[in-house]
Each structure stands twice: as C-alpha cells, then as structure tokens.
Write a protein that holds these residues in place. Sequence first.
Motif, mmCIF file in Angstrom:
data_model
loop_
_atom_site.group_PDB
_atom_site.id
_atom_site.type_symbol
_atom_site.label_atom_id
_atom_site.label_comp_id
_atom_site.label_asym_id
_atom_site.label_seq_id
_atom_site.Cartn_x
_atom_site.Cartn_y
_atom_site.Cartn_z
ATOM 1 N N HIS A 239 0.850 -1.193 0.000
ATOM 2 C CA HIS A 239 0.000 0.000 0.000
ATOM 3 C C HIS A 239 0.888 1.246 0.000
ATOM 4 C CE1 HIS A 239 -3.981 1.787 0.618
ATOM 5 N NE2 HIS A 239 -3.374 2.710 1.350
ATOM 6 N N LEU A 240 0.427 2.299 -0.646
ATOM 7 C CA LEU A 240 1.101 3.595 -0.589
ATOM 8 C C LEU A 240 0.167 4.574 0.134
ATOM 9 C CD1 LEU A 240 3.751 4.995 -1.757
ATOM 10 C CD2 LEU A 240 2.179 6.128 -3.329
ATOM 11 N N LEU A 241 0.578 4.981 1.322
ATOM 12 C CA LEU A 241 -0.219 5.878 2.157
ATOM 13 C C LEU A 241 0.362 7.284 2.058
ATOM 14 C CD1 LEU A 241 -2.441 6.282 4.332
ATOM 15 C CD2 LEU A 241 -0.692 5.745 6.051
ATOM 16 N N LEU A 242 -0.423 8.224 1.508
ATOM 17 C CA LEU A 242 0.044 9.592 1.333
ATOM 18 C C LEU A 242 -0.494 10.466 2.461
ATOM 19 C CD1 LEU A 242 1.611 11.510 -0.571
ATOM 20 C CD2 LEU A 242 -0.591 12.065 -1.620
ATOM 21 N N THR A 243 0.415 11.156 3.134
ATOM 22 C CA THR A 243 0.038 12.087 4.202
ATOM 23 C C THR A 243 0.560 13.478 3.839
ATOM 24 O OG1 THR A 243 2.068 11.675 5.490
ATOM 25 C CG2 THR A 243 0.177 10.248 5.907
ATOM 26 N N ARG A 244 -0.204 14.505 4.203
ATOM 27 C CA ARG A 244 0.172 15.885 3.887
ATOM 28 C C ARG A 244 0.290 16.677 5.191
ATOM 29 N NH1 ARG A 244 -0.225 16.225 -1.587
ATOM 30 N NH2 ARG A 244 -1.704 14.816 -2.613
ATOM 31 N N TRP A 245 1.411 17.369 5.334
ATOM 32 C CA TRP A 245 1.728 18.074 6.572
ATOM 33 C C TRP A 245 1.922 19.568 6.305
ATOM 34 C CZ3 TRP A 245 1.771 15.187 11.047
ATOM 35 C CH2 TRP A 245 1.709 13.797 10.858
ATOM 36 N N GLU A 246 1.495 20.370 7.286
ATOM 37 C CA GLU A 246 1.662 21.822 7.204
ATOM 38 C C GLU A 246 2.247 22.342 8.515
ATOM 39 O OE1 GLU A 246 -1.776 23.982 6.056
ATOM 40 O OE2 GLU A 246 -2.104 22.852 4.197
ATOM 41 N N ARG A 247 3.123 23.351 8.358
ATOM 42 C CA ARG A 247 3.720 23.989 9.526
ATOM 43 C C ARG A 247 2.735 25.023 10.077
ATOM 44 N NH1 ARG A 247 9.222 24.481 10.589
ATOM 45 N NH2 ARG A 247 9.703 24.092 8.376
ATOM 46 N N GLY A 248 2.487 24.951 11.395
ATOM 47 C CA GLY A 248 1.568 25.885 12.027
ATOM 48 C C GLY A 248 2.266 27.154 12.483
ATOM 49 N N ALA A 249 1.472 28.035 13.090
ATOM 50 C CA ALA A 249 2.018 29.315 13.548
ATOM 51 C C ALA A 249 3.071 29.133 14.627
ATOM 52 C CB ALA A 249 0.876 30.195 14.073
ATOM 53 N N ASP A 250 2.976 28.037 15.386
ATOM 54 C CA ASP A 250 3.952 27.777 16.457
ATOM 55 C C ASP A 250 5.133 26.955 15.959
ATOM 56 O OD1 ASP A 250 2.683 25.426 15.953
ATOM 57 O OD2 ASP A 250 2.206 24.963 18.048
ATOM 58 N N ASP A 251 5.294 26.863 14.631
ATOM 59 C CA ASP A 251 6.351 26.089 13.985
ATOM 60 C C ASP A 251 6.176 24.577 14.127
ATOM 61 O OD1 ASP A 251 7.678 28.103 12.780
ATOM 62 O OD2 ASP A 251 9.299 28.249 14.255
ATOM 63 N N GLY A 252 5.073 24.136 14.749
ATOM 64 C CA GLY A 252 4.798 22.708 14.819
ATOM 65 C C GLY A 252 4.119 22.231 13.543
ATOM 66 N N TRP A 253 4.144 20.896 13.310
ATOM 67 C CA TRP A 253 3.571 20.312 12.093
ATOM 68 C C TRP A 253 2.283 19.577 12.423
ATOM 69 C CZ3 TRP A 253 5.496 20.871 7.148
ATOM 70 C CH2 TRP A 253 6.746 21.496 7.038
ATOM 71 N N ASP A 254 1.300 19.744 11.537
ATOM 72 C CA ASP A 254 0.027 19.065 11.714
ATOM 73 C C ASP A 254 -0.419 18.523 10.356
ATOM 74 O OD1 ASP A 254 -2.130 18.014 12.986
ATOM 75 O OD2 ASP A 254 -3.233 19.903 13.199
ATOM 76 N N SER A 255 -1.332 17.565 10.412
ATOM 77 C CA SER A 255 -1.818 16.925 9.189
ATOM 78 C C SER A 255 -3.324 16.820 9.230
ATOM 79 C CB SER A 255 -1.213 15.522 9.050
ATOM 80 O OG SER A 255 -1.756 14.838 7.943
ATOM 81 N N SER A 256 -3.939 17.028 8.082
ATOM 82 C CA SER A 256 -5.358 16.734 7.952
ATOM 83 C C SER A 256 -5.529 15.218 7.873
ATOM 84 C CB SER A 256 -5.932 17.394 6.706
ATOM 85 O OG SER A 256 -5.205 16.977 5.558
ATOM 86 N N GLU A 257 -6.760 14.764 8.047
ATOM 87 C CA GLU A 257 -7.020 13.328 8.025
ATOM 88 C C GLU A 257 -6.665 12.743 6.663
ATOM 89 O OE1 GLU A 257 -8.007 11.518 10.604
ATOM 90 O OE2 GLU A 257 -8.066 13.258 11.934
ATOM 91 N N ALA A 258 -5.917 11.662 6.690
ATOM 92 C CA ALA A 258 -5.583 10.942 5.463
ATOM 93 C C ALA A 258 -6.383 9.635 5.435
ATOM 94 C CB ALA A 258 -4.083 10.667 5.412
ATOM 95 N N GLU A 259 -6.028 8.764 4.533
ATOM 96 C CA GLU A 259 -6.695 7.472 4.431
ATOM 97 C C GLU A 259 -6.447 6.651 5.699
ATOM 98 O OE1 GLU A 259 -6.626 3.801 1.194
ATOM 99 O OE2 GLU A 259 -4.892 5.112 1.426
ATOM 100 N N THR A 260 -7.503 6.087 6.251
ATOM 101 C CA THR A 260 -7.380 5.259 7.450
ATOM 102 C C THR A 260 -8.164 3.976 7.236
ATOM 103 O OG1 THR A 260 -7.177 7.202 8.878
ATOM 104 C CG2 THR A 260 -7.750 5.118 9.936
ATOM 105 N N ILE A 261 -7.461 2.846 7.230
ATOM 106 C CA ILE A 261 -8.075 1.542 7.002
ATOM 107 C C ILE A 261 -7.955 0.726 8.286
ATOM 108 C CG2 ILE A 261 -7.996 -0.589 5.639
ATOM 109 C CD1 ILE A 261 -6.746 1.085 3.376
ATOM 110 N N ALA A 262 -9.083 0.345 8.849
ATOM 111 C CA ALA A 262 -9.081 -0.394 10.112
ATOM 112 C C ALA A 262 -8.343 -1.720 9.948
ATOM 113 C CB ALA A 262 -10.514 -0.631 10.576
ATOM 114 N N PRO A 263 -7.483 -2.083 10.900
ATOM 115 C CA PRO A 263 -6.718 -3.328 10.772
ATOM 116 C C PRO A 263 -7.573 -4.558 11.023
ATOM 117 C CG PRO A 263 -6.257 -2.289 12.887
ATOM 118 C CD PRO A 263 -7.121 -1.333 12.116
#
Length: 552
Positions: A239-263
Amino acid sequence: MTDRLSIALAQINPTVGDLTANAVLIRAARAEAAARGADLVICPAGALSGTPLLDLAALPVFLDAVEATVQGLAEDTADGGPALLVGAPWREGKGRHNAALLLDGGKLAAVRFQAVTDAGEIGAPEENRFDNGPMPGPINVRGVRIGLLIGGDLTTGDVAETLVESGAELLVAMLAGPFAPGRADERLQAGVARVVECGLPLVAVNLVGGQEERVFDGGSFALAGGGRLVGQAPLFAEHLLLTRWERGADDGWDSSEAETIAPAEGREALYTALMLGLHDAVTKSGAPGVVIGLTGGLDSALVAALAVDALGPDRVLAVRAPLPVGNSVDNLADSLDDTAEIVELLGCRLDNVALAPMLKAADSLLAPAFAGRESAEAADRLHARLRSATLAALAERMGALLLSTADRTDRLLGLAADEAGCGYAVLADVSKTDVLELARWRNANQPAGSRGPAGRVVPERVLARRLKAGTPAGLPRVEALDDLLAGLLDGGLSPADLAGRGHAAETVEAVWRLVVQAEAGRRRSPPGPRISRRTVASLRRFPVAGGFIDLM
C-alpha cells in the motif's frame, strides 16, 4: 524552509537478497508517489535487501551489490522528483548496520544507523547481525529536520529524546516488524508514546510480506500532535499511504485526516497472516504451485483452503493417497466422498494415488525382519514415510512445493505423520484448537485478497468429526491438551502451576515425555509461519539424546 511537506509511506513486500526486484518495487512506489504530489517517499527498514538477511548480512559481495544498487537509486533522484528514504544494510569501517539512507538530488544525501538493536520484534526481527549505531541527529529533507527511528529505536524513548534535543521537527519510524496477535497495536502505542513524550508528530512505515518463518504485517500509520491517528495503511497488503503536513504558527507540524483503514483483528488476522506467509513462501521460491496430501481430516482441509485462498485453485493439486484402514497415523482419514466434497468446494484439482501395491511390497520385503516382533507401530511409520515420499516425488516432478498438513499440537507431541520432503508447514504454529476456530471462521467469511471461493470451504462433517475425535490414551481432550502445552512450553509454568490450572500430575508427566522424545523429529520438520507471540529467544529446544525426562 518549507511550510508544506507531502510524505508517502511505501508499504512494500521485498524478497530477501533480490536487490534488482526490490529496486523495481521501490522505483514503482516512488513513481506513484510522484504522480500524487509527494515530496518524500519512505520505505521500511530493510526494504532494499529484504529481511531477515541471516548470513547475507556478513557477505562482502552482497554488501557491495547493495551499495551499487543504492547508487543507481540515488541517481534516479536527480529527476527533481521526491526524495527517497530507503532501509538497507550498510558498512561503515568494520561495522555493519541496519541503516536508513536518504537519496535526493542524484546522490546519497545522508545515512543514519539503528541505535538500539536488541529491542525485540515490535519494530524489527531479531537479526543479531548488526552493530549498534551512535545516537542519531536529524537529517534535512527539503528544509525540514526529520528524526529517524530505525527498527527497534521506536520502542525506547532515548533515541527520540536525542533527536528532539538535536532539533528534529518530525519523527519517521522505518520498521520491519513481524505479525503476532496484538503486535500491530503495540507498534501503534509505541508511536503514540513517542509523540506524547516528544511533542512531535510521527509517521511509521512497516514491511509487509512473508519471509522465512516471519510474516511482516504492514499497518503503517501517521500520528499528529497528541497521538491523534491521521492515517493508517491496511495489514497484510502492499500500500502507498500519502500524508500531507503543514507547519503551524507555532512552527509545529500538523496533518489533515488521510486514508485510514481499520486493521484486521482476531481470527481474520491469524488467517490472513497464514495466507500471506504461504503465498510468499511459494511465490518467492519460484514454485508454480503446491501439492497437498488431502486426507479428509480437518488439518488437511484447512491447509487446502489456505492454499486456494493464497494462490488460486489452478495452482493447488490435492492428492488423495489413503493409508490402509485402521492405520494409526491415518485414523482421521475421511471417506472418498468427503475428500471429493472438499475439492468441489475449493475448485482445485484432485488426483488419486493407490498406495496399496507399494505398501504390500514393502511389508513383504520386511516381513522376515519383523517376524516374531511387535511390528504394528514400525509398519505404520514405514507406511507414513512411503506416503510422504510419494507426495514429495509428485511435487518434485511438477516443481511444486509440498505442504505439510501437521499442526503445532501434533508436532510438539510427535504425533504428526512423517513430513519428509515437505517444503512448508503452514500450520506449524497453529494449535489444534485454533485450527478448528480458523476453519469455522473461514466458512463464515472470505478474507481480503482471497483467490478462493466465497462461502463454506470445509464440510460440516469434517468439523463434526474433529469435535468427536479422541486423543491418544492418557492425554486430555484437545482444548485441555493445548492449554497444557501452552503453559508448559510458552508460559514456563511449573508442575504445581499446571496442577492449579486443572492438569493432573500424571498427564503433565506424559505430555512432557512426548515433547522431549519428539525433539529429533521437530528438528527435521519444514519451516512454517510463526504467528504466535513467541520470539526466537523464547522458542523451546531440548536435547535430542537428553536424559531429563521426569518433571516430578
């Protein structure tokens, strides 16, 4: 510095030692990630070489080939596409390391080594062939400082803490963790612990596929701040799981929800692990298919179902070669009607082999030697060996892999029919109790990725016969027997502890004697997938000619 970073987790299934084929997998993953806009592609630990390497890890010519292949992959990154993080064995001076290699801009841009090599199987199998590396610092990927946790580094806070103190902004775990019940959740919880301790997000990519006795289960994941799960790949599939990250105002990184498949969980996870291990044992060996000695008993029926699910019916040949009625090693053999029903349900081919003339000739040949002696048991074992040799000859003629149908319970007690010539034992780590439960589960469910039929695959008569089946004299019913074996061999319980669980002292003694006496046979047994929580360090081995028989 960049404020956005797209990270692709390439959950791939490499083959140990096949550097060319593995590089093809990595290039394909990078091409797909580039088409989806990724800035960085992360492969699992050992992705280029496969794992476990065993003594390949110490072979200079192999390590030379690894370096040459890495150079070719590095040159690919001069195309302006995504950077590539690849796991591979790597030399530095006299040391050999489990390494993460950053390939970017047409060159090898950074190398980091696993710092903790004895942390168990949450992140990596027990290779014991790599040296500990120094505590790592972060690497720079497109202006982002990334801290690498390789294999078992995920399980300890020390490495992550060092990376944070060195300025890491985001943690990346490159894993090669094999399956066991509950272990996927343990990896996830280890990742959550690192995120909570360090205050940094974490992405983890895990190997998938069967190799040797291990089944790597994938389940790659991404965690944002506070341990929030923002993406998860499936278990037991590339599987290829693509995640997208953005730097916030506090210089920390956050991500919106990506693909999530229950194990997958429970029986589904166990069955799928066996299916994947069997598929890769056949495919990676180059065999066109498998041969199964089908008796009509539950063990052989479940092995046939697993083989059809893993490979498809066209690659499975069932052979009915019955031993004489009443033969002690074939008491569970079903009628031809029941065997035919199994094959009809699965859609695979059935061949019949008449063993009687060969067995009669062997009995006649040895009759003078057996004269005047108690020969029934010896004759039964001879017949089992001749049957096994016949099945092995058929498999060799086809270039196929002969599958053992012995389960863990019979292997431990030395009650399995002879496995000579078998190439793979898919039930080697599955108790009789679990065999029954897995067959029931498969009759009610079709696993993901199955190439077999939907619906029932094991006749109800076969299940009913297992429920009524007795055990050798002096041994308890199957459920109690498996509980005794688990407590004695896996739990390390004393006779007093076992008595507290309801096992009579004479029964414990009888089972112990059978286990010790069967050691030589187990050492000759073919490999199979390890799907329990036992690690190599906890697997039991006893002297073949030992004298410690009495537990009391």
